[in-house]
Scaffold this active site. Structure first.
Site, PDB file in Angstrom:
ATOM      1  N   LYS A  25       0.819  -1.211   0.000  1.00  0.00           N
ATOM      2  CA  LYS A  25       0.000   0.000   0.000  1.00  0.00           C
ATOM      3  C   LYS A  25       0.858   1.268   0.000  1.00  0.00           C
ATOM      4  O   LYS A  25       2.073   1.208   0.246  1.00  0.00           O
ATOM      5  CB  LYS A  25      -0.931  -0.049   1.209  1.00  0.00           C
ATOM      6  CG  LYS A  25      -1.922  -1.230   1.173  1.00  0.00           C
ATOM      7  CD  LYS A  25      -2.845  -1.185   2.383  1.00  0.00           C
ATOM      8  CE  LYS A  25      -3.892  -2.289   2.332  1.00  0.00           C
ATOM      9  NZ  LYS A  25      -4.821  -2.183   3.493  1.00  0.00           N
TER      10      LYS A  25
ATOM     11  N   TYR B 131     -12.659  -1.827  -3.041  1.00  0.00           N
ATOM     12  CA  TYR B 131     -13.100  -1.860  -1.642  1.00  0.00           C
ATOM     13  C   TYR B 131     -14.613  -1.682  -1.512  1.00  0.00           C
ATOM     14  O   TYR B 131     -15.093  -1.303  -0.433  1.00  0.00           O
ATOM     15  CB  TYR B 131     -12.346  -0.801  -0.832  1.00  0.00           C
ATOM     16  CG  TYR B 131     -10.916  -1.199  -0.522  1.00  0.00           C
ATOM     17  CD1 TYR B 131     -10.645  -2.238   0.376  1.00  0.00           C
ATOM     18  CD2 TYR B 131      -9.843  -0.552  -1.111  1.00  0.00           C
ATOM     19  CE1 TYR B 131      -9.343  -2.616   0.675  1.00  0.00           C
ATOM     20  CE2 TYR B 131      -8.522  -0.922  -0.825  1.00  0.00           C
ATOM     21  CZ  TYR B 131      -8.288  -1.955   0.078  1.00  0.00           C
ATOM     22  OH  TYR B 131      -6.993  -2.331   0.373  1.00  0.00           O
TER      23      TYR B 131
ATOM     24  N   ASN C 142      -1.862   0.367   6.806  1.00  0.00           N
ATOM     25  CA  ASN C 142      -1.312  -0.877   7.337  1.00  0.00           C
ATOM     26  C   ASN C 142      -0.466  -1.673   6.346  1.00  0.00           C
ATOM     27  O   ASN C 142      -0.388  -2.895   6.418  1.00  0.00           O
ATOM     28  CB  ASN C 142      -2.422  -1.718   7.975  1.00  0.00           C
ATOM     29  CG  ASN C 142      -3.501  -2.095   6.977  1.00  0.00           C
ATOM     30  OD1 ASN C 142      -3.386  -1.787   5.795  1.00  0.00           O
ATOM     31  ND2 ASN C 142      -4.526  -2.767   7.443  1.00  0.00           N
TER      32      ASN C 142
ATOM     33  N   HIS D 267      -2.029  -5.413   1.668  1.00  0.00           N
ATOM     34  CA  HIS D 267      -3.320  -6.089   1.507  1.00  0.00           C
ATOM     35  C   HIS D 267      -3.083  -7.572   1.286  1.00  0.00           C
ATOM     36  O   HIS D 267      -2.114  -7.953   0.628  1.00  0.00           O
ATOM     37  CB  HIS D 267      -4.058  -5.517   0.279  1.00  0.00           C
ATOM     38  CG  HIS D 267      -5.248  -6.344  -0.136  1.00  0.00           C
ATOM     39  ND1 HIS D 267      -6.469  -6.233   0.497  1.00  0.00           N
ATOM     40  CD2 HIS D 267      -5.387  -7.328  -1.071  1.00  0.00           C
ATOM     41  CE1 HIS D 267      -7.312  -7.110  -0.058  1.00  0.00           C
ATOM     42  NE2 HIS D 267      -6.682  -7.779  -1.005  1.00  0.00           N
TER      43      HIS D 267
ATOM     44  N   GLU E 128      -9.608 -10.526  -7.444  1.00  0.00           N
ATOM     45  CA  GLU E 128      -8.704  -9.389  -7.281  1.00  0.00           C
ATOM     46  C   GLU E 128      -7.522  -9.482  -8.257  1.00  0.00           C
ATOM     47  O   GLU E 128      -7.046  -8.462  -8.761  1.00  0.00           O
ATOM     48  CB  GLU E 128      -8.213  -9.330  -5.829  1.00  0.00           C
ATOM     49  CG  GLU E 128      -9.326  -8.936  -4.862  1.00  0.00           C
ATOM     50  CD  GLU E 128      -8.979  -9.105  -3.382  1.00  0.00           C
ATOM     51  OE1 GLU E 128      -9.867  -8.874  -2.547  1.00  0.00           O
ATOM     52  OE2 GLU E 128      -7.822  -9.456  -3.062  1.00  0.00           O
TER      53      GLU E 128
END
Ligand code: IDP
Ligand code: MG
Length: 139
Positions: A11, A51, A114, A117, A128
């Site tokens: 990320k 998302y 964080n 993913h 995905e």
């Protein structure tokens, strides 16, 4: 895609903080092989779609803004039991709860920012992967 594959993104915070190489090293050292990989930036439309399952959550707007704020690395990974083993490698969503030795324990800033993913099911891993990669980009 076979069930021994999962999908990941490093990320924007992980890239910004200079952790790209160290995280890829942890992934390879844990026994995953890279079947597809690209350095890219999500558009707002892509982040919203990726998302969409969280659209009703209070953090959705913040999540879309964060995930579009800079480049990411997207990848398809292969290993026996890939989805579950990768969730173990990345650790809990909230780094305060992530186990020692996990990617999020080492590199996540917060529950939102964080670092990484990981798909939560074989079905989502397949979807995905296809969302980010064309057939001729997957090896
Ligand atoms: P996961 O990434 O561990 O599967 P999810 O519950 O699927 O966690 O949430 C997706 C992403 O949304 C998280 O990785 C994180 O970036 C963000 N997120 C989840 N919960 C919160 C929160 O309470 N505040 C802010 N962002 C959150
Ligand atoms: Mg999730």
């Amino acid at each position: 895609m076979a069930t021994n594959r999962t999908f990941t993104m490093l990320k924007p915070d992980a890239i910004e903080n200079g952790h790209m190489g160290k995280i890829i090293d942890m992934i390879i050292n844990a026994g995953f092989s890279i079947k597809a990989m690209k350095y890219t930036q999500l558009s707002e439309a892509q982040a919203k779609e990726f998302y969409a399952v969280h659209a009703e959550r209070p953090f959705y707007g913040e999540l879309v803004e964060y995930m579009t704020s800079g480049p990411i690395v997207a990848a398809i990974l292969e290993k026996d039991n890939a989805v579950a083993d990768f969730r173990t490698l990345i650790g809990a969503t909230n780094p305060a709860e992530a186990a020692e030795g996990t990617i999020r324990k080492a590199y996540a800033e917060s529950i939102g920012r964080n670092a990484v993913h990981g798909s939560d099911s074989d079905e989502n891993a397949a979807n995905e992967g296809v969302f980010h990669f064309a057939a001729n980009e997957i090896f």
